[in-house]
Write a protein that holds these residues in place. Structure first.
Motif, PDB file in Angstrom:
ATOM      1  N   LEU A   1      -5.442   7.611  -5.444  1.00 49.00           N
ATOM      2  CA  LEU A   1      -5.679   6.899  -4.188  1.00 49.00           C
ATOM      3  C   LEU A   1      -4.368   6.820  -3.414  1.00 49.00           C
ATOM      4  O   LEU A   1      -3.310   6.537  -3.992  1.00 49.00           O
ATOM      5  CB  LEU A   1      -6.208   5.491  -4.473  1.00 49.00           C
ATOM      6  N   ARG A   2      -4.454   7.078  -2.121  1.00 49.64           N
ATOM      7  CA  ARG A   2      -3.267   7.057  -1.259  1.00 49.64           C
ATOM      8  C   ARG A   2      -3.442   5.922  -0.250  1.00 49.64           C
ATOM      9  O   ARG A   2      -4.282   5.997   0.650  1.00 49.64           O
ATOM     10  CB  ARG A   2      -3.109   8.400  -0.560  1.00 49.64           C
ATOM     11  N   PHE A   3      -2.651   4.855  -0.402  1.00 52.13           N
ATOM     12  CA  PHE A   3      -2.793   3.665   0.437  1.00 52.13           C
ATOM     13  C   PHE A   3      -1.937   3.801   1.699  1.00 52.13           C
ATOM     14  O   PHE A   3      -0.741   4.090   1.614  1.00 52.13           O
ATOM     15  CB  PHE A   3      -2.384   2.426  -0.349  1.00 52.13           C
ATOM     16  N   VAL A   4      -2.555   3.572   2.856  1.00 53.44           N
ATOM     17  CA  VAL A   4      -1.843   3.706   4.132  1.00 53.44           C
ATOM     18  C   VAL A   4      -2.041   2.450   4.983  1.00 53.44           C
ATOM     19  O   VAL A   4      -3.019   1.723   4.819  1.00 53.44           O
ATOM     20  CB  VAL A   4      -2.316   4.952   4.914  1.00 53.44           C
ATOM     21  N   ASN A   5      -1.097   2.203   5.885  1.00 53.17           N
ATOM     22  CA  ASN A   5      -1.145   1.122   6.878  1.00 53.17           C
ATOM     23  C   ASN A   5      -1.164  -0.267   6.251  1.00 53.17           C
ATOM     24  O   ASN A   5      -1.629  -1.234   6.877  1.00 53.17           O
ATOM     25  CB  ASN A   5      -2.355   1.282   7.809  1.00 53.17           C
ATOM     26  N   GLU A   6      -0.629  -0.381   5.043  1.00 53.86           N
ATOM     27  CA  GLU A   6      -0.599  -1.691   4.389  1.00 53.86           C
ATOM     28  C   GLU A   6       0.274  -2.680   5.153  1.00 53.86           C
ATOM     29  O   GLU A   6      -0.113  -3.835   5.369  1.00 53.86           O
ATOM     30  CB  GLU A   6      -0.087  -1.518   2.953  1.00 53.86           C
TER      31      GLU A   6
ATOM     32  N   ILE B   1      -7.548  10.499  -2.171  1.00 52.53           N
ATOM     33  CA  ILE B   1      -8.456   9.780  -1.288  1.00 52.53           C
ATOM     34  C   ILE B   1      -7.651   8.707  -0.563  1.00 52.53           C
ATOM     35  O   ILE B   1      -7.008   7.868  -1.203  1.00 52.53           O
ATOM     36  CB  ILE B   1      -9.621   9.148  -2.070  1.00 52.53           C
ATOM     37  N   GLU B   2      -7.670   8.759   0.751  1.00 55.09           N
ATOM     38  CA  GLU B   2      -6.891   7.824   1.549  1.00 55.09           C
ATOM     39  C   GLU B   2      -7.619   6.494   1.691  1.00 55.09           C
ATOM     40  O   GLU B   2      -8.818   6.446   1.962  1.00 55.09           O
ATOM     41  CB  GLU B   2      -6.630   8.429   2.928  1.00 55.09           C
ATOM     42  N   VAL B   3      -6.878   5.418   1.486  1.00 52.81           N
ATOM     43  CA  VAL B   3      -7.419   4.072   1.633  1.00 52.81           C
ATOM     44  C   VAL B   3      -6.687   3.412   2.797  1.00 52.81           C
ATOM     45  O   VAL B   3      -5.513   3.054   2.682  1.00 52.81           O
ATOM     46  CB  VAL B   3      -7.239   3.241   0.347  1.00 52.81           C
ATOM     47  N   ASP B   4      -7.375   3.259   3.922  1.00 48.00           N
ATOM     48  CA  ASP B   4      -6.772   2.685   5.129  1.00 48.00           C
ATOM     49  C   ASP B   4      -6.866   1.162   5.060  1.00 48.00           C
ATOM     50  O   ASP B   4      -7.951   0.590   5.077  1.00 48.00           O
ATOM     51  CB  ASP B   4      -7.504   3.196   6.373  1.00 48.00           C
ATOM     52  N   LEU B   5      -5.702   0.487   4.990  1.00 48.93           N
ATOM     53  CA  LEU B   5      -5.659  -0.963   4.847  1.00 48.93           C
ATOM     54  C   LEU B   5      -5.316  -1.667   6.147  1.00 48.93           C
ATOM     55  O   LEU B   5      -4.971  -2.845   6.137  1.00 48.93           O
ATOM     56  CB  LEU B   5      -4.634  -1.342   3.768  1.00 48.93           C
ATOM     57  N   SER B   6      -5.430  -0.984   7.272  1.00 49.62           N
ATOM     58  CA  SER B   6      -5.009  -1.561   8.551  1.00 49.62           C
ATOM     59  C   SER B   6      -5.776  -2.826   8.913  1.00 49.62           C
ATOM     60  O   SER B   6      -5.259  -3.682   9.636  1.00 49.62           O
ATOM     61  CB  SER B   6      -5.148  -0.529   9.676  1.00 49.62           C
TER      62      SER B   6
END
Length: 207
Positions: free
Chosen positions: A108-113, A146-151
């Motif tokens: 998992l690839r976490f972005v915009n945290e 798999i990108e996980v957008d946390l915005s």
């Protein structure tokens, strides 16, 4: 999906003694199995392998093993490392078929945290409960991550498996087992110390 070619050589000698000799010569013993073909013992160049295994794709992508131009599509299934040296001891590769669904662990690839409401709130801890997820798909659909957008993650917010945005053709088998398997992927909550120090309702008010 990018092609990742790994050059290999056939390994003729078997046994622990032969494997030790290979490692002294800068090679890594490995095996390829699965499909309709018999298992094949191979060897890889350790220096090139060491560079390749530092990439995320090495663990979750379909690899093209090239043996003198004969290419077989495989997935890494096991890697044995030396307990304290920077040395790879052995690899297991499984052949994959273009028309057969496979199961694999995808990171998992976490972005915009940092941009999220939770990320901007002091004293809030964003916990990654999972760092990878098991998926089922055809080889052509297997994502490197798999990108996980946390915005939009709010304080107290939770991202479950069912909330992940999956690429076309990719499924999470665990979700078919019922709600109990829809586990948390990300949780945003106040740090424990601050939560313990928060006064109860009415506490400290003048009587």
């Amino acid at each position: 999906m990018a092609n990742h070619v790994i050059n290999v050589e056939r390994r003729e000698d078997e046994g622990k003694g032969a494997s030790r000799r290979l490692r002294r010569d800068g090679k890594v013993p490995a095996i390829v199995y699965g499909g309709e073909l018999a298992p094949v013992s191979i060897q890889l160049d350790h220096e090139k392998l060491w560079l390749a295994q530092q990439n995320e794709w090495f663990y979750s992508s379909i690899l093209d093993l090239s043996l003198n131009g004969d290419v077989q599509k495989v997935l890494l299934r096991d890697m044995q490392r030396h307990p304290y040296k920077q040395q790879i001891m052995h690899l297991d590769f499984q052949r994959v078929s273009d028309d057969e669904v496979l199961r694999a662990a995808v990171p998992l690839r976490f972005v915009n945290e940092a941009k999220s409401p939770a990320g901007k709130t002091a004293g809030v801890v964003i916990m990654h409960e999972l760092t990878e997820v098991n998926v089922a798909c055809l080889p052509k659909d297997l994502p490197e991550a798999i990108e996980v957008d946390l915005s939009d993650l709010a304080v107290g917010g939770v991202v479950h498996l069912s909330g992940l945005k999956l690429p076309t053709g990719v499924e999470i088998p665990a979700l078919a087992l019922g709600p109990d398997h829809d586990v948390a992927v990300v949780v945003a909550k106040h740090a424990q110390g601050e939560a313990d120090e928060a006064p109860a309702a009415g506490e400290g008010e003048a009587k």
